[in-house]
Design an enzyme around this catalytic site. Structure first.
Site, PDB file in Angstrom:
ATOM      1  N   CYS A  44       0.871  -1.045  -0.030  1.00 48.99           N
ATOM      2  CA  CYS A  44      -0.150   0.224  -0.064  1.00 48.99           C
ATOM      3  C   CYS A  44       0.848   1.069  -0.005  1.00 48.99           C
ATOM      4  O   CYS A  44       1.285   1.525   1.042  1.00 48.99           O
ATOM      5  CB  CYS A  44      -0.849  -0.002   1.145  1.00 48.99           C
ATOM      6  SG  CYS A  44      -2.014   1.223   1.286  1.00 48.99           S
TER       7      CYS A  44
ATOM      8  N   CYS B  35      -0.397   4.060   2.322  1.00 46.46           N
ATOM      9  CA  CYS B  35      -0.157   3.766   3.575  1.00 46.46           C
ATOM     10  C   CYS B  35       1.199   4.149   4.091  1.00 46.46           C
ATOM     11  O   CYS B  35       1.421   4.809   5.334  1.00 46.46           O
ATOM     12  CB  CYS B  35      -0.664   2.534   4.149  1.00 46.46           C
ATOM     13  SG  CYS B  35      -2.158   1.796   3.543  1.00 46.46           S
ATOM     14  N   ASP B  36       2.327   3.601   3.349  1.00 47.31           N
ATOM     15  CA  ASP B  36       3.476   3.606   3.575  1.00 47.31           C
ATOM     16  C   ASP B  36       4.489   4.410   2.861  1.00 47.31           C
ATOM     17  O   ASP B  36       5.697   4.471   3.125  1.00 47.31           O
ATOM     18  CB  ASP B  36       4.192   2.186   3.659  1.00 47.31           C
ATOM     19  CG  ASP B  36       3.199   1.208   4.499  1.00 47.31           C
ATOM     20  OD1 ASP B  36       2.841   1.457   5.559  1.00 47.31           O
ATOM     21  OD2 ASP B  36       2.969  -0.033   3.914  1.00 47.31           O
TER      22      ASP B  36
END
Ligand code: NAP
Length: 306
Positions: free
Chosen positions: A131, A134-135
């Site tokens: 992701c 997200c990261d």
């Protein structure tokens, strides 16, 4: 509180099904094993959902959640473990409680497919991610690779470049991308380094990801690229465990087979969204959810208008 309909999954299909079902007079509860939004909430930006020229997935999902909450009860972090046929309908057993309902709509979506390359498991959270939204932030000013050739992979690569990754490779196993041409052009404009005909043989490093060992599928030569992070974006597979429990008919890829009204082969069980396969877009998930939410009235002795 008793319910007539249980919807499993609070992504676009589940939210939309909830809105339509309650507005059709059906007492509805939606369950989600996490915080809702499904994979759509991980999309860096969505630019093909009519009415929103460009919106982050998380923001669009938040709006849908707020809208659906006006109608249906939504239980987040309440995973459905088991659904069984009963005389009256279905018993839905979650990690907290048992609910008796007359109808069920499965909107369980898909999960990220794994590359199954050596190092993938070992370095998960240490440079391996599924992701970019997200990261990605942790990799600003660093070198990263995105694996995959579909729309998601290209969008993630563009996003990573945009947030300031120093070098972004897009690594695909074939000689052409599967993604839409417009996205491919944007990736080339943004100087994404597209490597075609390459397979990841190993994700390597000491404490965390340091390099990828690649093999060329045409000349079979091997090469290494130095990266700090690798984002695996090679599609999804259906989350069909509950469907299997209920002996619902699946296609050869594991997606639920439905008719035009979103009915499965079991009366009273409907399915909507990515779990039914097809082109898997937010707009189609919403549409299928709406149809399922309305159709479910047929087993509840309520007016079914179509
Ligand atoms: P996808 O379209 O299924 O693409 C998956 C990609 O991963 C393909 O390029 C595939 O290669 C590659 N792949 C699969 N298994 C692999 C493996 N073991 N090793 C290496 N590569 C592998 O998946 P997606 O991009 O996640 O998209 C899913 C659906 O959502 C699609 O229908 C897509 O159109 C849709 N979507 C739409 C948008 C949009 O804005 N319109 C955005 C995101 C997603 P091959 O090409 O060789 O098969």
């Amino acid at each position: 509180m008793s319910y007539e309909l249980a919807i499993v999954g609070a992504g676009p299909a589940g939210y939309s099904a909830g809105i339509y079902a309650v507005r059709s007079g059906i007492k509805t509860i939606i369950f989600d094993k996490g915080i809702g939004g499904g994979l759509a909430s991980l999309a860096p930006k969505i630019e093909n959902y009519a009415g929103f020229e460009s919106i982050p997935g998380a923001e669009l999902m938040e709006k849908m959640k707020k809208h659906a909450s006006k109608y249906a009860d939504i239980h987040f972090n309440e995973e459905v473990k088991r659904i069984e046929k009963s005389n009256e309908g279905f018993n839905v057993e979650t990690i907290h409680e048992k609910y008796a309902v007359k109808a069920v709509i499965l909107c369980t979506g898909t999960e990220h497919r794994k590359l199954e390359a050596p190092g993938e498991k070992e370095f998960y959270g240490k440079g391996v991610s599924y992701c970019a939204t997200c990261d990605g932030y942790f990799f600003r000013n660093k070198k990263v690779a995105v694996i995959g050739g579909g729309n998601s992979a290209v969008i993630e690569a563009i996003f990573l470049k945009q947030i300031g990754c120093k070098e972004v490779y897009l690594i695909h196993r074939r000689d052409m991308l599967r993604a839409e041409k417009a996205l491919e052009e944007e990736a080339r404009e943004k100087q994404i380094n597209i490597l075609l005909n390459k397979i990841v043989e190993k994700i390597d490093g000491k404490e965390k990801v340091e390099q990828l060992n690649l093999r060329d599928t045409v000349n079979h030569e091997t090469s290494d690229i130095q990266v700090d992070g690798v984002f695996i974006s090679i599609g999804e597979k259906p989350q069909n465990g509950l469907a299997e429990q209920l002996k619902i008919k699946l296609d050869s890829n594991g997606y639920i087979v439905v008719d035009k009204q979103q009915r499965t082969n079991i009366r009273g069980v409907y399915a909507a969204g990515d779990i039914t396969g097809g082109i898997r877009q937010i707009v189609t998930a919403c549409a299928e959810g709406a149809i399922a939410g309305i159709t479910a009235a047929e087993v509840l002795g309520k007016k079914y208008p179509y």
